[in-house]
Structures are given as structure tokens and as C-alpha cells.
Write a protein that holds these residues in place. Structure first.
Motif, PDB file in Angstrom:
ATOM      1  N   GLY A 191       3.918   7.455  -3.700  1.00  0.00           N
ATOM      2  CA  GLY A 191       4.285   7.088  -1.971  1.00  0.00           C
ATOM      3  C   GLY A 191       3.361   5.860  -1.619  1.00  0.00           C
ATOM      4  N   VAL A 192       2.573   5.184  -2.297  1.00  0.00           N
ATOM      5  CA  VAL A 192       1.402   4.530  -1.709  1.00  0.00           C
ATOM      6  C   VAL A 192       2.149   2.912  -2.227  1.00  0.00           C
ATOM      7  CG1 VAL A 192      -0.463   2.892  -1.358  1.00  0.00           C
ATOM      8  CG2 VAL A 192      -0.564   5.502  -1.759  1.00  0.00           C
ATOM      9  N   MET A 193       3.121   2.152  -1.378  1.00  0.00           N
ATOM     10  CA  MET A 193       3.494   0.927  -1.371  1.00  0.00           C
ATOM     11  C   MET A 193       2.978  -0.121  -0.707  1.00  0.00           C
ATOM     12  SD  MET A 193       7.025   3.120  -1.284  1.00  0.00           S
ATOM     13  CE  MET A 193       7.709   5.000  -1.827  1.00  0.00           C
ATOM     14  N   SER A 194       2.456   0.367   0.297  1.00  0.00           N
ATOM     15  CA  SER A 194       1.778  -0.630   0.391  1.00  0.00           C
ATOM     16  C   SER A 194       0.350  -1.744  -0.228  1.00  0.00           C
ATOM     17  CB  SER A 194       1.080  -0.170   1.912  1.00  0.00           C
ATOM     18  OG  SER A 194      -0.050  -1.546   3.040  1.00  0.00           O
ATOM     19  N   CYS A 195       0.727  -2.725  -0.383  1.00  0.00           N
ATOM     20  CA  CYS A 195      -0.562  -2.939  -0.889  1.00  0.00           C
ATOM     21  C   CYS A 195      -2.158  -3.314  -0.690  1.00  0.00           C
ATOM     22  CB  CYS A 195      -0.135  -5.155  -1.348  1.00  0.00           C
ATOM     23  SG  CYS A 195       1.427  -5.241  -2.387  1.00  0.00           S
ATOM     24  N   ARG A 196      -2.201  -3.246   0.753  1.00  0.00           N
ATOM     25  CA  ARG A 196      -3.223  -3.386   1.417  1.00  0.00           C
ATOM     26  C   ARG A 196      -3.952  -2.238   1.678  1.00  0.00           C
ATOM     27  NH1 ARG A 196      -4.473  -7.751   5.820  1.00  0.00           N
ATOM     28  NH2 ARG A 196      -2.353  -8.322   6.087  1.00  0.00           N
ATOM     29  N   LYS A 197      -2.986  -0.408   0.948  1.00  0.00           N
ATOM     30  CA  LYS A 197      -3.377   0.400   1.339  1.00  0.00           C
ATOM     31  C   LYS A 197      -3.476   1.310  -0.591  1.00  0.00           C
ATOM     32  CE  LYS A 197      -0.661   2.961   4.666  1.00  0.00           C
ATOM     33  NZ  LYS A 197       0.075   4.184   5.022  1.00  0.00           N
ATOM     34  N   MET A 198      -3.045  -0.054  -1.199  1.00  0.00           N
ATOM     35  CA  MET A 198      -3.543  -0.258  -3.025  1.00  0.00           C
ATOM     36  C   MET A 198      -4.908  -0.127  -3.013  1.00  0.00           C
ATOM     37  SD  MET A 198      -0.365  -1.524  -4.582  1.00  0.00           S
ATOM     38  CE  MET A 198       1.609  -0.644  -4.118  1.00  0.00           C
ATOM     39  N   GLU A 199      -5.220  -1.380  -1.896  1.00  0.00           N
ATOM     40  CA  GLU A 199      -6.411  -2.143  -2.326  1.00  0.00           C
ATOM     41  C   GLU A 199      -7.980  -1.292  -1.495  1.00  0.00           C
ATOM     42  OE1 GLU A 199      -8.851  -6.287  -0.453  1.00  0.00           O
ATOM     43  OE2 GLU A 199      -6.740  -5.881  -0.119  1.00  0.00           O
ATOM     44  N   ALA A 200      -7.553  -1.079  -0.583  1.00  0.00           N
ATOM     45  CA  ALA A 200      -8.525  -0.175  -0.149  1.00  0.00           C
ATOM     46  C   ALA A 200      -8.371   1.164  -0.913  1.00  0.00           C
ATOM     47  CB  ALA A 200      -7.676   0.798   0.923  1.00  0.00           C
ATOM     48  N   GLY A 201      -7.779   1.787  -1.441  1.00  0.00           N
ATOM     49  CA  GLY A 201      -7.963   2.716  -2.776  1.00  0.00           C
ATOM     50  C   GLY A 201      -8.397   1.842  -4.077  1.00  0.00           C
ATOM     51  N   LEU A 202      -8.489   0.176  -4.584  1.00  0.00           N
ATOM     52  CA  LEU A 202      -9.241   0.348  -5.487  1.00  0.00           C
ATOM     53  C   LEU A 202     -10.107   0.083  -4.874  1.00  0.00           C
ATOM     54  CD1 LEU A 202      -6.604  -2.600  -6.546  1.00  0.00           C
ATOM     55  CD2 LEU A 202      -7.377  -0.711  -7.974  1.00  0.00           C
ATOM     56  N   GLN A 203     -10.915   0.096  -3.916  1.00  0.00           N
ATOM     57  CA  GLN A 203     -12.431  -0.048  -3.626  1.00  0.00           C
ATOM     58  C   GLN A 203     -12.692   1.850  -3.671  1.00  0.00           C
ATOM     59  OE1 GLN A 203     -11.462  -2.218   0.478  1.00  0.00           O
ATOM     60  NE2 GLN A 203     -11.887  -4.332  -0.264  1.00  0.00           N
TER      61      GLN A 203
ATOM     62  N   MET B 245      -2.935  -3.871 -16.507  1.00  0.00           N
ATOM     63  CA  MET B 245      -3.984  -3.445 -15.095  1.00  0.00           C
ATOM     64  C   MET B 245      -2.988  -2.788 -13.989  1.00  0.00           C
ATOM     65  SD  MET B 245      -5.503  -4.043 -12.218  1.00  0.00           S
ATOM     66  CE  MET B 245      -6.747  -5.527 -12.550  1.00  0.00           C
ATOM     67  N   MET B 246      -2.656  -4.246 -13.731  1.00  0.00           N
ATOM     68  CA  MET B 246      -1.639  -4.287 -12.305  1.00  0.00           C
ATOM     69  C   MET B 246      -0.652  -3.682 -12.362  1.00  0.00           C
ATOM     70  SD  MET B 246      -3.529  -6.894 -10.517  1.00  0.00           S
ATOM     71  CE  MET B 246      -2.592  -7.834  -9.775  1.00  0.00           C
ATOM     72  N   LEU B 247      -0.107  -3.257 -12.945  1.00  0.00           N
ATOM     73  CA  LEU B 247       1.376  -2.963 -13.786  1.00  0.00           C
ATOM     74  C   LEU B 247       0.805  -0.958 -13.515  1.00  0.00           C
ATOM     75  CD1 LEU B 247       3.327  -3.636 -17.014  1.00  0.00           C
ATOM     76  CD2 LEU B 247       4.430  -3.221 -14.443  1.00  0.00           C
ATOM     77  N   LYS B 248      -0.210  -0.532 -13.935  1.00  0.00           N
ATOM     78  CA  LYS B 248      -0.402   0.811 -14.047  1.00  0.00           C
ATOM     79  C   LYS B 248      -1.301   0.972 -12.672  1.00  0.00           C
ATOM     80  CE  LYS B 248      -3.832   0.313 -16.749  1.00  0.00           C
ATOM     81  NZ  LYS B 248      -5.193   0.340 -17.489  1.00  0.00           N
ATOM     82  N   VAL B 249      -1.962   0.614 -11.897  1.00  0.00           N
ATOM     83  CA  VAL B 249      -1.741   0.453 -10.863  1.00  0.00           C
ATOM     84  C   VAL B 249      -0.801   0.764  -9.566  1.00  0.00           C
ATOM     85  CG1 VAL B 249      -3.074  -0.672  -8.635  1.00  0.00           C
ATOM     86  CG2 VAL B 249      -3.835  -0.591 -10.533  1.00  0.00           C
ATOM     87  N   LEU B 250       0.435  -0.236  -9.787  1.00  0.00           N
ATOM     88  CA  LEU B 250       1.598   0.051  -9.285  1.00  0.00           C
ATOM     89  C   LEU B 250       2.404   1.037  -9.315  1.00  0.00           C
ATOM     90  CD1 LEU B 250       2.801  -4.139  -9.336  1.00  0.00           C
ATOM     91  CD2 LEU B 250       2.300  -2.972  -7.591  1.00  0.00           C
ATOM     92  N   PHE B 251       2.430   1.117 -10.180  1.00  0.00           N
ATOM     93  CA  PHE B 251       3.106   2.730 -10.807  1.00  0.00           C
ATOM     94  C   PHE B 251       2.717   3.595  -9.859  1.00  0.00           C
ATOM     95  CE2 PHE B 251       5.058   0.287 -15.251  1.00  0.00           C
ATOM     96  CZ  PHE B 251       5.721  -0.413 -14.197  1.00  0.00           C
ATOM     97  N   TYR B 252       1.316   3.627 -10.798  1.00  0.00           N
ATOM     98  CA  TYR B 252       1.119   5.205  -9.600  1.00  0.00           C
ATOM     99  C   TYR B 252       1.149   4.383  -8.853  1.00  0.00           C
ATOM    100  CZ  TYR B 252      -2.768   7.946  -8.715  1.00  0.00           C
ATOM    101  OH  TYR B 252      -3.806   9.413  -8.144  1.00  0.00           O
ATOM    102  N   SER B 253       1.031   3.840  -7.668  1.00  0.00           N
ATOM    103  CA  SER B 253       0.847   3.751  -6.604  1.00  0.00           C
ATOM    104  C   SER B 253       2.913   4.292  -5.564  1.00  0.00           C
ATOM    105  CB  SER B 253       0.382   2.140  -5.706  1.00  0.00           C
ATOM    106  OG  SER B 253      -0.871   1.783  -6.185  1.00  0.00           O
ATOM    107  N   TYR B 254       3.123   3.462  -6.210  1.00  0.00           N
ATOM    108  CA  TYR B 254       4.905   3.980  -6.439  1.00  0.00           C
ATOM    109  C   TYR B 254       5.098   5.955  -6.694  1.00  0.00           C
ATOM    110  CZ  TYR B 254       6.114  -0.038  -4.305  1.00  0.00           C
ATOM    111  OH  TYR B 254       6.843  -1.451  -3.727  1.00  0.00           O
ATOM    112  N   LEU B 255       3.855   6.191  -7.671  1.00  0.00           N
ATOM    113  CA  LEU B 255       4.168   7.454  -7.794  1.00  0.00           C
ATOM    114  C   LEU B 255       3.459   8.810  -6.411  1.00  0.00           C
ATOM    115  CD1 LEU B 255       5.463   9.925 -10.077  1.00  0.00           C
ATOM    116  CD2 LEU B 255       2.894   9.913 -10.655  1.00  0.00           C
TER     117      LEU B 255
END
Length: 415
Positions: free
Chosen positions: A13-25, A1-11
């Protein structure tokens, strides 16, 4: 799950972990990928840095998958680097003298602050906050000064925020603490087969390492390698012709200069001086003899000589040919010069020009996508290792995106 989130985020252009958390919410695409799990930004960042050593293996697996799918044709491997600003400000760069001056100022400020008593305008809480800031800056300056004192060059500078980020000049002439991110890209679908992160611009010593890792990751040897003049020197040119099986297309730094026949310097450029078969004699473009004034024999067998004109003082073209104080034109000669001639002749053929012209479209389009489409102009992580991880994640995600588009084309064809 974590890999999917990271790979998709970088794909995307979301590279900030705070923005990733906001997306997950909040975002449906993230919720779908995570199965409605919401790791916080600290967990995401910790996962990203904790598994740095495993990431190159994952990158290799993705490149091998691209190769197995037929997305790599091994015809053209284009290599280039792009300079990306580190997560640090230029003003945080200090040399030894400046670090000592700032450290003394911080210590005096600390003494002055501790001598103050709380009052109506200056509360104890404010004093404590300022003290903590000064303590952090003092520790940072002491650590930076300790690094600077280990360097031989007293004028060398180090960034207090990211000591690994070295000062580099960018194409837009900005001087910034940066990292050089290098890519080796196959020409068929733009699959990145190898990446590298360095603390300096492109150097000849980086070339073969990138080629070898690209061939190891993709599982086969490439037919042709395309790189710019930053990767060229005499030793590399020799190795390209004698030690490597690939066909290299790498111009030297003076190649553009020698093309200019209109200027006076072009008419009397180094390439216009005639060298004898053994490299022991030389004459200028007007046929005047030149003499050897310096000769050095190296352990690997090559010889470097410096020639100087014998009749320059009375020559009518002296002002167009040289600006030296003594009026004598000097020309250096390296016994490996013929390797450069071989490369130039290869690049001047119709086939060589057409092949080398593809380099920019293959590798530099990824740089444009990084900086313009994804907005990646500055690193989010600090330190050489983490900067390398950030770039590898970006390129790994890009390869996954290429696989998705490639398979989509296949599915549409069947439909």
C-alpha cells in the motif's frame, strides 16, 4: 531491482514515490530488496511511467503463472468496477462560462500586479512569485478553455488539473472527479485476470472486453461469468445466449423492482402486462386491451413498440397504475424481451442464486482491501493512461502476494 521495489510497495500500500525513497533509506525490507541501492523518487516515478506499455505484458505473465500453479479454476469469473477519486479537486472543474470568467480575472490580476512597485511591505521577490503563480493558472485556464470549446455541450465541465477525470457519483453520494477501475476476478483464490480503467460507470459495452482479456491472459475459457446489472442491456443479453459459450449470470436493472409484490406499483409493474406471441398485442393485469401507438423497426431486426391503455380513463385502478397527464398507461415492448426472461429464470433457480451470490465475495473483497486496508481512495497519478497503470500495478502486486501465500501453504504442508 526497480520492479521489485515497485511491486512490493504496491503490495503493502505504499504508492507514493517519496515514501518509497524513504523506505529505501530507512527500512530493512526495502534495503534487502534493493541491495542497498537508493534511487530517488524522481527516478522511481520516471521508471513507472516510462515503461507503461510493457506493464500489460508483465501482468499477463503473472496471470499465466497463477494459472499454471493451479490458482485459477475457470469456474466463476466475477466482474465489477470501483470508482476512485482522481488526483484533482472538484473545485477545479469549470465549464465554458466559468473558465472565461476566471481567465478574465487572472488577466486583470496580472495587470494590477505588474503595475505595482516594490516597497517595504511588497518585495520584488513576492511580486515575482505571485506573477509565476498567475502565469501558471493563466496557461492552465487557456488550455482548459481550448478543450471546452471543442465540446458541443456548452455546459460540459473539465477539470483544470486532470482533464481526463470525469465527474462521477460515488456510493456515499459524493460527486468527485474520478476514474472507474474494473476487475475480472477468478473465484478460486481471487486472482485478478483482467483490469480496465474507464471514464464512466460500468456499462454493457465493457463486459465482453473484460471477459475476453481475462480468458486470453489466463489461457482458458471460464465456465460462468458473474456481473451486476450495470453490464446488462438487451443487446448484451442477446449476445450472452446466442454468441457466447460461457454461462452468464447478469441481472437487469428492473429485476429488483419486479420482485416487490407488496406495493401498488409492483402489482401493476411492466412485467404483469401480458404480451401476445408475436408481440403485437398486449393486455393489462386487469385483462383490458392495449393498443400500439408507436413502432420502430431497427436494422438488426429487432422491433420496439409502445402500447397504451384503451380503457384507462374509466378504470378504478388508474391512480395506482399510472400518473400520466392523459391518464393512459404506457408500456414499452422490445422483441428481445425473451432474452431478459431467460436470464431472470436462470437467476431464480436454486443453482443460479447460489452461483450469483458468490459474486460479491469474489470481486468486491478486493475493493474493500484496496480502500480500507491499503488506504487507496485517491489516485496519485494524473491522466487516464497513468491512472490505468496505477491500478494495474496494484492488481499485479496483489496477484504476486497471492502467489506468495499460496506457495507458503505448500511449503508448510511439506514441512
Amino acid at each position: 531491482m526497480m520492479l521489485k521495489v515497485l511491486f512490493y510497495s504496491y503490495l503493502i500500500g505504499v504508492m507514493s514515490c517519496r515514501k518509497m525513497e524513504a523506505g529505501l533509506q530507512l527500512r530493512a525490507d526495502y534495503v534487502y530488496l534493493s541491495g542497498d541501492q537508493v534511487p530517488d523518487f524522481r527516478t522511481l516515478n520516471s521508471f513507472r511511467t516510462r515503461h507503461m506499455k510493457e506493464l500489460p505484458g508483465v501482468f499477463t505473465q503473472i496471470v499465466m503463472l497463477c494459472s499454471a500453479l493451479g490458482m485459477v479454476d475457470f469456474k466463476n469469473l466475477a466482474i465489477d468496477g470501483q470508482k476512485i477519486q482522481g488526483n484533482a479537486n472538484f473545485r477545479n472543474n469549470v465549464d465554458r462560462a466559468r473558465a472565461k470568467k476566471q481567465l478574465e480575472r487572472v488577466r486583470k490580476g496580472m495587470q494590477k500586479l505588474l503595475a505595482q512597485e516594490p516597497n517595504e511591505e511588497l518585495s520584488q521577490q513576492t511580486i515575482d512569485e505571485r506573477r509565476k503563480r498567475l502565469e501558471r493558472k493563466q496557461v492552465r485556464l487557456e488550455q482548459t478553455l481550448a478543450v471546452l470549446e471543442t465540446l458541443e455541450d456548452e455546459k460540459a465541465s473539465v477539470n483544470m488539473v486532470d482533464a481526463d477525470a470525469k465527474i462521477m457519483s460515488h456510493k456515499d453520494r459524493r460527486i468527485l472527479p474520478s476514474y472507474n477501475q474494473q476487475s475480472a476476478v477468478d473465484g478460486k483464490y481471487g486472482v485478478t485476470c483482467a483490469v480496465g480503467t474507464t471514464q464512466a460507470g460500468d456499462k454493457p459495452g465493457d463486459l465482453f472486453d473484460l471477459v475476453d482479456r481475462a480468458e486470453e491472459n489466463a489461457g482458458e475459457q471460464f465456465e460462468s461469468v458473474l456481473a451486476d446489472s450495470g453490464f446488462s442491456d438487451y443487446e448484451n443479453l442477446r449476445a450472452m445466449e446466442e454468441d457466447r459459450e460461457e454461462t452468464f449470470h447478469v441481472p437487469d436493472k428492473r429485476q429488483e423492482v419486479t420482485k416487490n409484490e407488496e406495493t401498488a406499483r409492483g402489482q401493476y409493474d411492466k412485467s404483469k402486462f401480458s404480451v401476445g406471441e408475436e408481440g403485437t398485442t398486449m393486455s393489462c393485469p386487469l385483462g383490458k386491451r392495449m393498443e400500439i401507438i408507436r413502432e420502430v423497426q431497427f436494422d438488426d431486426g429487432h422491433v420496439e413498440r409502445t402500447f397504451a391503455g384503451t380503457e384507462c380513463r374509466g378504470c378504478v385502478k388508474r391512480s395506482e397504475c399510472t400518473k400520466t397527464k392523459d391518464g393512459r398507461r404506457r408500456v414499452s415492448y422490445d422483441s428481445r424481451e425473451h432474452y431478459r426472461t431467460i436470464m431472470r429464470e436462470r437467476l431464480q433457480t436454486d443453482a443460479g442464486r447460489e452461483r450469483y451470490r458468490k459474486r460479491q465475495g469474489i470481486v468486491e473483497s478486493n475493493h474493500g482491501h484496496d480502500q480500507k486496508n491499503l488506504g487507496w481512495r485517491q489516485h496519485h497519478l494524473r491522466g487516464l493512461a497513468k491512472a490505468g497503470v496505477e491500478f494495474m500495478l496494484l492488481r499485479l502486486a496483489g496477484n504476486i502476494g497471492k502467489i506468495a501465500r499460496y506457495k507458503a501453504e505448500e511449503f508448510l504442508a511439506y514441512a
